[in-house]
Design a protein around this motif. Structure first.
Motif, PDB file in Angstrom:
ATOM      1  N   LEU A   1       0.811  -1.216   0.000  1.00  0.00           N
ATOM      2  CA  LEU A   1       0.000   0.000   0.000  1.00  0.00           C
ATOM      3  C   LEU A   1       0.841   1.261   0.000  1.00  0.00           C
ATOM      4  O   LEU A   1       0.541   2.217  -0.702  1.00  0.00           O
ATOM      5  N   SER A   2       1.933   1.258   0.794  1.00  0.00           N
ATOM      6  CA  SER A   2       2.634   2.532   0.958  1.00  0.00           C
ATOM      7  C   SER A   2       3.557   2.837  -0.216  1.00  0.00           C
ATOM      8  O   SER A   2       3.768   4.007  -0.527  1.00  0.00           O
ATOM      9  N   TYR A   3       4.084   1.808  -0.893  1.00  0.00           N
ATOM     10  CA  TYR A   3       4.982   2.114  -2.008  1.00  0.00           C
ATOM     11  C   TYR A   3       4.247   2.774  -3.180  1.00  0.00           C
ATOM     12  O   TYR A   3       4.672   3.842  -3.632  1.00  0.00           O
ATOM     13  N   PRO A   4       3.116   2.195  -3.650  1.00  0.00           N
ATOM     14  CA  PRO A   4       2.378   2.897  -4.706  1.00  0.00           C
ATOM     15  C   PRO A   4       1.928   4.288  -4.264  1.00  0.00           C
ATOM     16  O   PRO A   4       1.975   5.240  -5.050  1.00  0.00           O
ATOM     17  N   ALA A   5       1.531   4.395  -2.994  1.00  0.00           N
ATOM     18  CA  ALA A   5       1.100   5.710  -2.502  1.00  0.00           C
ATOM     19  C   ALA A   5       2.241   6.711  -2.581  1.00  0.00           C
ATOM     20  O   ALA A   5       2.035   7.866  -2.964  1.00  0.00           O
ATOM     21  N   SER A   6       3.468   6.254  -2.241  1.00  0.00           N
ATOM     22  CA  SER A   6       4.574   7.209  -2.268  1.00  0.00           C
ATOM     23  C   SER A   6       4.950   7.560  -3.714  1.00  0.00           C
ATOM     24  O   SER A   6       5.370   8.685  -3.984  1.00  0.00           O
TER      25      SER A   6
END
Lengths: 234, 219
Positions: free
Chosen positions: B201-206
């Motif tokens: 979740l956090s990698y695509p968000a970043s």
């Protein structure tokens, strides 16, 4: 307030763990930041990819998960357990090193290109270019963001209370809170004060280092660095 | 004792519980972010207000930013009941996350407000707009869009700090992983999956935030 002396001494018993984890974590962070940060700028593609995976992998997962993984999953995989405080330092260093790598990369890239070209024109070797020309200038730019990172690291030492390391947060919640429950407000204000003082110490040391590093280049702290220190960008 | 290192059956068996925990993590993140966005803006504007108030707010922001979120969570969890306020773990968590990150987002808003050219303030004054209109009609519409990427980064950081709430008994994704591990004495699968879920979740968000940064520029 008559228990203040007790509170102080019980919290102080946790200081060696908190300070040890912070100092050890900072040392590992510096090493990993420079290693991974320089690797991010490497001409070799595999080296860049590996350091990119390290940086994104550790920045993308939660620090608490990393801590639990190293403490509960890793022993199963490698067959031996880690001394808690070393495991704590490992997690803090690995995690903050990933953030630090971006600081190192950014600072090196912010050194004006003419400096690189000048070093090339003087036919300095690649190592000389990096260590004598680029890095001394980049380090000055790195210090304010590293100051913020180290304060983050100090604050992160509190999560070591999850894995039974008796640092100051654990001393407060496990020893003081159950025994002096009506006075939790004082206990926690004191605990917050401990962290506040420690973070001020880090800032004082980093300001000193910044002045020294800038003086070595024959200039005061840069405008950009000062601004970063004030706004506290992570 | 020769057990395999990775047991797929076990991994699939605990996945639904972990996803349920992830749902709670996301709820805490969204609610915490709302508090942080609104309160952060208030703190930023207050720091431009009358002097005594500005100094107090400044001190509060500095104190919160230089002390650990975990300690602040414990603080609310143990201290509020002393004043007769008993809240659920999720509520305490949302307040703690929200207030902690509000102190960070207030700095972001502040940078955005400082970046609005002086001329804009002067023009608004020359038009004798009331103070509230200067803020809502002139300054904030210029300041806020530019800081959206920076705010996005803090939402991602907050998402990764929700597991601290396991300390006060919230069964978020890490809480669920811990539960599964303690029940079956197998820790590799739950914590590895938990880590992967965060990364997923956090990698695509970043990446999304980085794209936004390129579009609106950073301050």
């Amino acid at each position: 307030m008559d228990n203040l002396a007790t509170f102080l001494s019980v919290l102080a018993q946790g200081l060696p763990e908190t300070v040890g984890a912070t100092v050890g974590g900072i040392a590992l962070t510096i090493v990993l930041s420079f290693a991974a940060g320089l690797a991010l700028l490497s001409p070799s593609r595999p080296v860049r990819v590996i350091s990119r995976i390290y940086v994104e992998g550790l920045r993308g997962t939660s620090e608490v998960v990393q801590l639990f993984w190293i403490f509960f999953a890793l022993p199963v995989l490698v067959g031996f357990e880690i001394v808690p405080i070393w495991g704590g330092i490992l997690v803090l260093g690995l995690n903050h090193g990933a953030y630090g790598a971006e600081i190192v990369r950014g600072a090196i890239q912010s050194v004006p290109r003419a400096q690189y070209e000048g070093a090339l024109a003087l036919s300095l070797s690649p190592a000389q270019r990096m260590f004598r020309v680029i890095l001394p200038q980049a380090v000055v730019e790195m210090i304010p963001p590293f100051n913020n990172l180290f304060i983050q690291l100090l604050k992160s030492t509190s999560i070591l209370s999850f894995v039974f390391i008796s640092e100051i947060t654990r001393q407060a919640t496990q020893i003081l809170v159950p025994r002096f429950n009506p006075q939790v407000l004082q206990i926690f204000l004191l605990l917050l004060l401990f962290y506040l003082v420690l973070s001020l110490v880090i800032t004082a040391v980093m300001r000193f280092l910044e002045r020294k590093a800038a003086a070595r280049l024959g200039r005061g702290p840069s405008e950009r660095a000062r601004r970063a220190a004030v706004t506290g960008a992570v | 004792m020769s057990q395999q290192i990775w047991d797929w059956n076990y991994a699939f068996a605990i996945l639904p519980l972990l996803l349920e925990g992830l749902g709670l993590t996301l709820v805490a993140t969204v609610l915490g972010s709302i508090v942080a966005m609104v309160l952060g803006l208030v703190l930023a504007v207050l720091q431009r207000g009358p002097r005594p108030l500005a100094v107090v707010v400044r001190g509060f922001v500095e104190l919160v930013r230089s002390t650990p979120l975990l300690v602040q969570i414990f603080f609310l969890y143990f201290v509020l009941p002393q004043f007769g306020i008993v809240l659920s773990a999720l509520t305490v968590g949302v307040i703690a996350l929200g207030v902690h990150y509000a102190c960070y987002t207030s700095e972001v808003y502040r940078a955005g407000i400082d970046a609005v050219p002086r001329g804009q303030w002067e023009a608004a004054t020359a038009l004798s707009l009331p103070r509230s209109r200067v803020w809502t009609g002139v300054v904030l519409p210029q300041a806020v869009p530019r800081v959206v990427p920076a705010l996005g980064n803090y939402v991602i950081s907050m998402f990764k700090e929700v597991p601290l709430l396991t300390a006060i008994g919230l069964l978020d994704v890490v809480g669920r992983a811990q539960e599964a591990g303690d029940t079956y004495f197998r820790y590799v699968e739950p914590y590895t999956i938990a880590g992967l879920l965060f990364l997923l979740l956090s990698y695509p968000a970043s990446l999304l935030v980085r794209r936004l940064e390129r579009r609106v520029g950073t301050i």
